[in-house]
Design a protein around this motif. Structure first.
Motif, mmCIF file in Angstrom:
data_model
loop_
_atom_site.group_PDB
_atom_site.id
_atom_site.type_symbol
_atom_site.label_atom_id
_atom_site.label_comp_id
_atom_site.label_asym_id
_atom_site.label_seq_id
_atom_site.Cartn_x
_atom_site.Cartn_y
_atom_site.Cartn_z
ATOM 1 N N TRP A 168 0.840 -1.200 0.000
ATOM 2 C CA TRP A 168 0.000 0.000 0.000
ATOM 3 C C TRP A 168 0.874 1.248 0.000
ATOM 4 C CZ3 TRP A 168 -0.864 4.394 2.850
ATOM 5 C CH2 TRP A 168 -2.052 5.070 2.609
ATOM 6 N N THR A 169 1.931 1.243 0.810
ATOM 7 C CA THR A 169 2.839 2.388 0.885
ATOM 8 C C THR A 169 3.580 2.576 -0.438
ATOM 9 O OG1 THR A 169 3.166 1.995 3.253
ATOM 10 C CG2 THR A 169 4.776 3.400 2.139
ATOM 11 N N LEU A 170 4.088 1.485 -1.005
ATOM 12 C CA LEU A 170 4.807 1.578 -2.273
ATOM 13 C C LEU A 170 3.888 2.027 -3.400
ATOM 14 C CD1 LEU A 170 6.926 -1.686 -1.947
ATOM 15 C CD2 LEU A 170 7.834 0.651 -2.000
ATOM 16 N N GLU A 171 2.647 1.556 -3.387
ATOM 17 C CA GLU A 171 1.693 1.956 -4.421
ATOM 18 C C GLU A 171 1.365 3.443 -4.296
ATOM 19 O OE1 GLU A 171 -2.661 0.603 -6.227
ATOM 20 O OE2 GLU A 171 -2.018 -0.121 -4.253
ATOM 21 N N ARG A 172 1.283 3.924 -3.067
ATOM 22 C CA ARG A 172 0.988 5.337 -2.845
ATOM 23 C C ARG A 172 2.027 6.232 -3.509
ATOM 24 N NH1 ARG A 172 1.637 8.420 2.951
ATOM 25 N NH2 ARG A 172 0.985 10.494 2.263
ATOM 26 N N TRP A 173 3.293 5.782 -3.514
ATOM 27 C CA TRP A 173 4.374 6.566 -4.099
ATOM 28 C C TRP A 173 4.752 6.085 -5.500
ATOM 29 C CZ3 TRP A 173 5.553 11.023 -1.889
ATOM 30 C CH2 TRP A 173 5.207 11.194 -0.554
ATOM 31 N N ASP A 174 3.898 5.264 -6.111
ATOM 32 C CA ASP A 174 4.045 4.819 -7.505
ATOM 33 C C ASP A 174 5.207 3.868 -7.760
ATOM 34 O OD1 ASP A 174 1.848 6.282 -8.356
ATOM 35 O OD2 ASP A 174 3.039 8.078 -8.745
ATOM 36 N N TYR A 175 5.794 3.288 -6.693
ATOM 37 C CA TYR A 175 6.845 2.305 -6.909
ATOM 38 C C TYR A 175 6.263 0.921 -7.172
ATOM 39 C CZ TYR A 175 10.272 5.763 -5.606
ATOM 40 O OH TYR A 175 11.051 6.889 -5.583
ATOM 41 N N VAL A 176 4.985 0.768 -6.875
ATOM 42 C CA VAL A 176 4.250 -0.460 -7.171
ATOM 43 C C VAL A 176 2.901 -0.044 -7.737
ATOM 44 C CG1 VAL A 176 2.956 -2.339 -6.067
ATOM 45 C CG2 VAL A 176 5.355 -2.015 -5.513
ATOM 46 N N GLU A 177 2.395 -0.823 -8.687
ATOM 47 C CA GLU A 177 1.065 -0.555 -9.226
ATOM 48 C C GLU A 177 0.298 -1.860 -9.363
ATOM 49 O OE1 GLU A 177 1.962 1.322 -12.931
ATOM 50 O OE2 GLU A 177 2.094 -0.567 -14.031
ATOM 51 N N ARG A 178 -1.040 -1.737 -9.369
ATOM 52 C CA ARG A 178 -1.905 -2.907 -9.506
ATOM 53 C C ARG A 178 -2.593 -2.896 -10.861
ATOM 54 N NH1 ARG A 178 -5.465 -2.855 -4.094
ATOM 55 N NH2 ARG A 178 -4.838 -0.667 -4.108
ATOM 56 N N ASN A 179 -2.715 -4.076 -11.480
ATOM 57 C CA ASN A 179 -3.432 -4.153 -12.746
ATOM 58 C C ASN A 179 -4.918 -4.344 -12.488
ATOM 59 O OD1 ASN A 179 -3.749 -6.844 -12.015
ATOM 60 N ND2 ASN A 179 -2.305 -7.626 -13.532
ATOM 61 N N GLU A 180 -5.660 -4.601 -13.561
ATOM 62 C CA GLU A 180 -7.116 -4.706 -13.423
ATOM 63 C C GLU A 180 -7.538 -5.892 -12.563
ATOM 64 O OE1 GLU A 180 -5.651 -7.012 -16.858
ATOM 65 O OE2 GLU A 180 -5.390 -4.956 -16.146
ATOM 66 N N LYS A 181 -6.673 -6.887 -12.388
ATOM 67 C CA LYS A 181 -6.973 -8.031 -11.518
ATOM 68 C C LYS A 181 -6.544 -7.788 -10.075
ATOM 69 C CE LYS A 181 -6.486 -11.500 -15.186
ATOM 70 N NZ LYS A 181 -5.748 -12.725 -15.619
ATOM 71 N N GLY A 182 -5.913 -6.643 -9.829
ATOM 72 C CA GLY A 182 -5.435 -6.354 -8.489
ATOM 73 C C GLY A 182 -4.084 -6.971 -8.183
ATOM 74 N N HIS A 183 -3.404 -7.501 -9.187
ATOM 75 C CA HIS A 183 -2.075 -8.067 -8.991
ATOM 76 C C HIS A 183 -1.025 -6.968 -9.073
ATOM 77 C CE1 HIS A 183 -3.256 -12.481 -10.104
ATOM 78 N NE2 HIS A 183 -4.080 -11.923 -9.228
ATOM 79 N N TYR A 184 0.095 -7.181 -8.397
ATOM 80 C CA TYR A 184 1.095 -6.133 -8.228
ATOM 81 C C TYR A 184 2.292 -6.302 -9.162
ATOM 82 C CZ TYR A 184 -1.424 -5.098 -3.896
ATOM 83 O OH TYR A 184 -2.375 -4.770 -2.978
ATOM 84 N N ARG A 185 2.823 -5.153 -9.598
ATOM 85 C CA ARG A 185 4.044 -5.124 -10.396
ATOM 86 C C ARG A 185 4.771 -3.806 -10.099
ATOM 87 N NH1 ARG A 185 0.773 -4.587 -16.053
ATOM 88 N NH2 ARG A 185 0.094 -2.424 -15.855
ATOM 89 N N VAL A 186 6.000 -3.701 -10.558
ATOM 90 C CA VAL A 186 6.784 -2.485 -10.350
ATOM 91 C C VAL A 186 6.117 -1.318 -11.062
ATOM 92 C CG1 VAL A 186 8.966 -1.366 -10.901
ATOM 93 C CG2 VAL A 186 8.968 -3.682 -9.984
ATOM 94 N N GLY A 187 6.086 -0.158 -10.410
ATOM 95 C CA GLY A 187 5.421 1.016 -10.963
ATOM 96 C C GLY A 187 6.372 2.008 -11.603
ATOM 97 N N ILE A 188 5.818 3.160 -12.008
ATOM 98 C CA ILE A 188 6.596 4.152 -12.742
ATOM 99 C C ILE A 188 7.531 4.946 -11.830
ATOM 100 C CG2 ILE A 188 4.840 4.397 -14.514
ATOM 101 C CD1 ILE A 188 4.017 7.019 -13.160
ATOM 102 N N GLY A 189 7.435 4.751 -10.523
ATOM 103 C CA GLY A 189 8.340 5.448 -9.621
ATOM 104 C C GLY A 189 9.787 5.160 -9.945
ATOM 105 N N PHE A 190 10.063 3.944 -10.430
ATOM 106 C CA PHE A 190 11.439 3.591 -10.764
ATOM 107 C C PHE A 190 11.903 4.316 -12.018
ATOM 108 C CE2 PHE A 190 10.420 0.095 -7.938
ATOM 109 C CZ PHE A 190 11.576 0.035 -7.178
ATOM 110 N N VAL A 191 10.948 4.651 -12.903
ATOM 111 C CA VAL A 191 11.313 5.444 -14.078
ATOM 112 C C VAL A 191 11.735 6.833 -13.637
ATOM 113 C CG1 VAL A 191 10.456 6.470 -16.215
ATOM 114 C CG2 VAL A 191 9.789 4.143 -15.605
ATOM 115 N N ARG A 192 11.032 7.387 -12.631
ATOM 116 C CA ARG A 192 11.409 8.706 -12.137
ATOM 117 C C ARG A 192 12.788 8.678 -11.488
ATOM 118 N NH1 ARG A 192 5.876 9.224 -10.543
ATOM 119 N NH2 ARG A 192 6.403 8.680 -8.398
#
Length: 310
Positions: free
Chosen positions: A98-122
């Motif tokens: 939840w914390t990582l998703e809040r800062w965009d380092y993790v994101e959830r797809n339409e199934k609610g599964h987790y993957r690395v988010g765009i925070g790492f691009v930043r």
């Protein structure tokens, strides 16, 4: 022998109302507010095990384990799968996600599964800014010498994003706007970037986005696409032969020597861009791609000759 753990169901995220319960279910990880200073005196000193016990911050270590897992996994993972793999409780794991998703380092797809988010691009944005700054003059030189549009793009998530462009001054032209998103499977930029990515990562993107037939020339078969990528790897450049736009062609090369999935291209109307012209432009792009990542390269010399305007 490792002990078998009870298999948890592959639920993707907590049901409505359960998220708040999970956040309140366990106390937050705590550690001493006052750090203990390490002595600079030369002596035998404590052992690594003693140092690890004294200074290792468990909550930070868990975040690292979690991020490493998601970065090394090709497909998004469910909450249950992450818990099982890391041997962490559901409540604790959900807190971290939840914390990582809040800062965009993790994101959830339409199934609610987790993957690395765009925070790492930043986090890599400084390197991208350097390449953008260096590419600007080269793209302008390409525009003036070819009369066509030149572009720098980066893979962000599942799509190729235009981050720098020099648009043709001709009335009939092919051009992308800054920030525009293009598919991986039917663009020269997408193919150039994909040719330098692990096959499993490329396959995962194609599974998520599909391979829609944008034009009658679009590649919609995975096996044929990988054959195309093999050719791109051999030639060092990729071609979009009226696959993304029925009236356009494009040639692109990957920018290697960087940690970013980046490529540069030149595109124009098919009537002005026969395949023979793309083959002529390709080695020019290759040379520029190499120079973009060379810190000692001062860029192109001033170029004042006006480009075509008809």
């Amino acid at each position: 022998m490792a002990r078998k753990r009870k298999q948890e169901p592959e639920d993707s995220e907590p049901p409505a109302g359960e998220s708040e319960a999970l956040l309140a279910d366990e106390p937050e990880d705590t550690f001493d507010d006052e750090p203990t200073m390490i002595s600079a005196e030369k002596d035998s000193g404590p052992t690594f095990e003693e140092m690890d016990k004294k200074y290792n911050i468990r909550v930070v270590e868990r975040f690292i384990f979690l991020l490493n897992l998601l970065q090394e996994t090709v497909t998004p993972m469910s909450l249950a799968k992450i818990c099982t793999t890391l041997k962490m409780s559901k409540a604790t794991t959900f807190r971290y996600l939840w914390t990582l998703e809040r800062w965009d380092y993790v994101e959830r797809n339409e199934k609610g599964h987790y993957r690395v988010g765009i925070g790492f691009v930043r986090m890599q944005s400084q390197e991208l800014r350097v390449i953008q700054d260096r590419a600007r003059a080269w793209l302008e030189k390409l525009r003036k010498e070819t009369g066509e549009s030149a572009e720098l793009a980066v893979l962000n998530g599942d799509h190729v994003i235009c981050v720098e462009t020099a648009t043709s001054t001709r009335s009939v032209r092919m051009a992308s706007t800054l920030g525009s998103r293009e598919p991986l499977h039917c663009t020269a930029l997408g193919k150039a970037i994909a040719s330098d990515l692990p096959a499993d990562d490329v396959r995962a993107v194609l599974e998520r986005t599909g391979m829609p037939q944008v034009t009658e020339n679009s590649i919609t078969d995975v096996d044929r696409y990988f054959e195309e990528l093999s050719a791109v790897g051999h030639l060092g450049y990729a071609i979009d032969d009226r696959e993304h736009d029925a009236d356009g062609r494009c040639v692109a090369v990957p920018v290697l020597g960087t940690h970013l999935p980046v490529a540069i291209s030149v595109s124009g109307p098919a009537g002005r861009m026969p395949l023979s012209k793309l083959e002529e432009i390709a080695p020019v792009l290759k040379n520029i791609a190499v120079r973009l990542t060379d810190p000692s390269d001062e860029g192109p010399p001033p170029y004042d000759e006006p480009g075509p305007s008809t």
